[in-house]
Design a protein around this motif. Structure first.
Motif, short mmCIF file in Angstrom:
data_model
loop_
_atom_site.label_atom_id
_atom_site.label_comp_id
_atom_site.label_asym_id
_atom_site.label_seq_id
_atom_site.Cartn_x
_atom_site.Cartn_y
_atom_site.Cartn_z
N LYS A 1 11.33 -13.69 -7.83
CA LYS A 1 10.67 -14.13 -9.06
C LYS A 1 10.41 -12.94 -9.98
CE LYS A 1 8.55 -18.10 -6.91
NZ LYS A 1 7.45 -18.55 -6.11
N TYR A 2 10.60 -11.74 -9.44
CA TYR A 2 10.30 -10.52 -10.20
C TYR A 2 11.30 -9.44 -9.79
CZ TYR A 2 7.72 -6.25 -11.47
OH TYR A 2 7.36 -5.03 -11.98
N ASP A 3 11.87 -8.77 -10.79
CA ASP A 3 12.74 -7.62 -10.53
C ASP A 3 11.91 -6.36 -10.68
OD1 ASP A 3 14.99 -9.19 -10.12
OD2 ASP A 3 15.60 -9.10 -12.22
N PRO A 4 11.93 -5.48 -9.68
CA PRO A 4 11.10 -4.28 -9.76
C PRO A 4 11.62 -3.30 -10.81
CG PRO A 4 12.58 -4.12 -7.91
CD PRO A 4 12.75 -5.50 -8.48
N SER A 5 10.72 -2.44 -11.25
CA SER A 5 11.14 -1.35 -12.14
C SER A 5 12.06 -0.43 -11.35
CB SER A 5 9.92 -0.56 -12.61
OG SER A 5 9.31 0.11 -11.52
N LEU A 6 12.79 0.38 -12.06
CA LEU A 6 13.67 1.34 -11.39
C LEU A 6 12.86 2.29 -10.51
CD1 LEU A 6 16.59 2.19 -11.08
CD2 LEU A 6 16.34 3.62 -13.10
N GLU A 7 11.71 2.70 -11.01
CA GLU A 7 10.84 3.61 -10.23
C GLU A 7 10.41 2.96 -8.92
OE1 GLU A 7 6.47 5.77 -10.44
OE2 GLU A 7 7.28 4.86 -12.25
N LEU A 8 10.00 1.70 -8.98
CA LEU A 8 9.58 1.00 -7.76
C LEU A 8 10.76 0.79 -6.82
CD1 LEU A 8 7.58 -0.42 -5.96
CD2 LEU A 8 7.77 -2.44 -7.44
N GLN B 1 0.83 -1.22 0.00
CA GLN B 1 0.00 0.00 0.00
C GLN B 1 0.86 1.25 0.00
OE1 GLN B 1 -2.70 -0.39 3.31
NE2 GLN B 1 -3.96 -1.93 2.26
N LYS B 2 1.94 1.24 0.76
CA LYS B 2 2.81 2.42 0.85
C LYS B 2 3.51 2.74 -0.47
CE LYS B 2 3.72 2.13 5.80
NZ LYS B 2 3.33 3.43 6.32
N VAL B 3 3.84 1.72 -1.26
CA VAL B 3 4.54 1.97 -2.52
C VAL B 3 3.62 1.78 -3.73
CG1 VAL B 3 6.86 1.53 -1.62
CG2 VAL B 3 5.53 -0.37 -2.57
N LYS B 4 2.32 1.62 -3.45
CA LYS B 4 1.28 1.57 -4.50
C LYS B 4 1.43 0.42 -5.49
CE LYS B 4 0.34 6.54 -4.25
NZ LYS B 4 0.98 6.81 -3.03
N VAL B 5 1.63 -0.78 -4.94
CA VAL B 5 1.63 -2.01 -5.75
C VAL B 5 0.79 -3.05 -5.01
CG1 VAL B 5 3.89 -1.59 -6.81
CG2 VAL B 5 3.76 -2.93 -4.70
N THR B 6 0.66 -4.23 -5.58
CA THR B 6 -0.11 -5.29 -4.90
C THR B 6 0.79 -6.07 -3.95
OG1 THR B 6 0.36 -6.95 -6.60
CG2 THR B 6 -1.61 -5.55 -6.94
N ARG B 7 0.15 -6.78 -3.03
CA ARG B 7 0.90 -7.64 -2.11
C ARG B 7 1.62 -8.72 -2.90
NH1 ARG B 7 1.08 -12.36 -0.57
NH2 ARG B 7 -0.83 -12.93 -1.63
N GLN B 8 1.00 -9.18 -3.99
CA GLN B 8 1.61 -10.21 -4.82
C GLN B 8 2.92 -9.72 -5.44
OE1 GLN B 8 -1.61 -9.41 -4.77
NE2 GLN B 8 -2.83 -11.27 -4.66
N THR B 9 2.97 -8.44 -5.79
CA THR B 9 4.21 -7.87 -6.34
C THR B 9 5.31 -7.89 -5.30
OG1 THR B 9 2.98 -6.46 -7.88
CG2 THR B 9 5.25 -5.80 -7.36
N ILE B 10 4.99 -7.50 -4.07
CA ILE B 10 5.98 -7.52 -2.99
C ILE B 10 6.46 -8.95 -2.76
CG2 ILE B 10 6.40 -7.08 -0.53
CD1 ILE B 10 6.17 -4.52 -2.28
N ASN B 11 5.53 -9.89 -2.75
CA ASN B 11 5.91 -11.30 -2.55
C ASN B 11 6.82 -11.78 -3.68
OD1 ASN B 11 5.10 -14.39 -3.19
ND2 ASN B 11 5.16 -13.98 -0.99
#
Length: 64
Positions: free
Chosen positions: A37-44, A21-31
């Motif tokens: 399993k996922y590399d975040p964008s530079l912005e994230l 919620q604080k970084v405006k993505v889903t919990r699944q993205t954080i997981n």
């Protein structure tokens, strides 16, 4: 990419949902980031680093 996101989240006593919620993505993205399993964008990556008041390199470790 290796990361210490789970460590930083635990140090700040946050759930995946709260962090998401604080970084405006889903919990699944954080997981997915925490389980590498996922590399975040530079912005994230910047949003996460800014939230924890650290440099990106303290959370994310690039390996060739």
């Amino acid at each position: 990419m290796k990361n210490k996101l789970k460590v930083f989240r635990a140090m700040h006593d946050m759930t995946q949902e709260e962090l998401a919620q604080k970084v405006k993505v889903t919990r699944q993205t954080i997981n997915a980031i925490e389980t590498e399993k996922y590399d975040p964008s530079l912005e994230l990556a910047f949003r996460l680093a800014n939230l924890f008041k650290v440099k990106i390199e303290e959370i994310f470790v690039y390996e060739e």
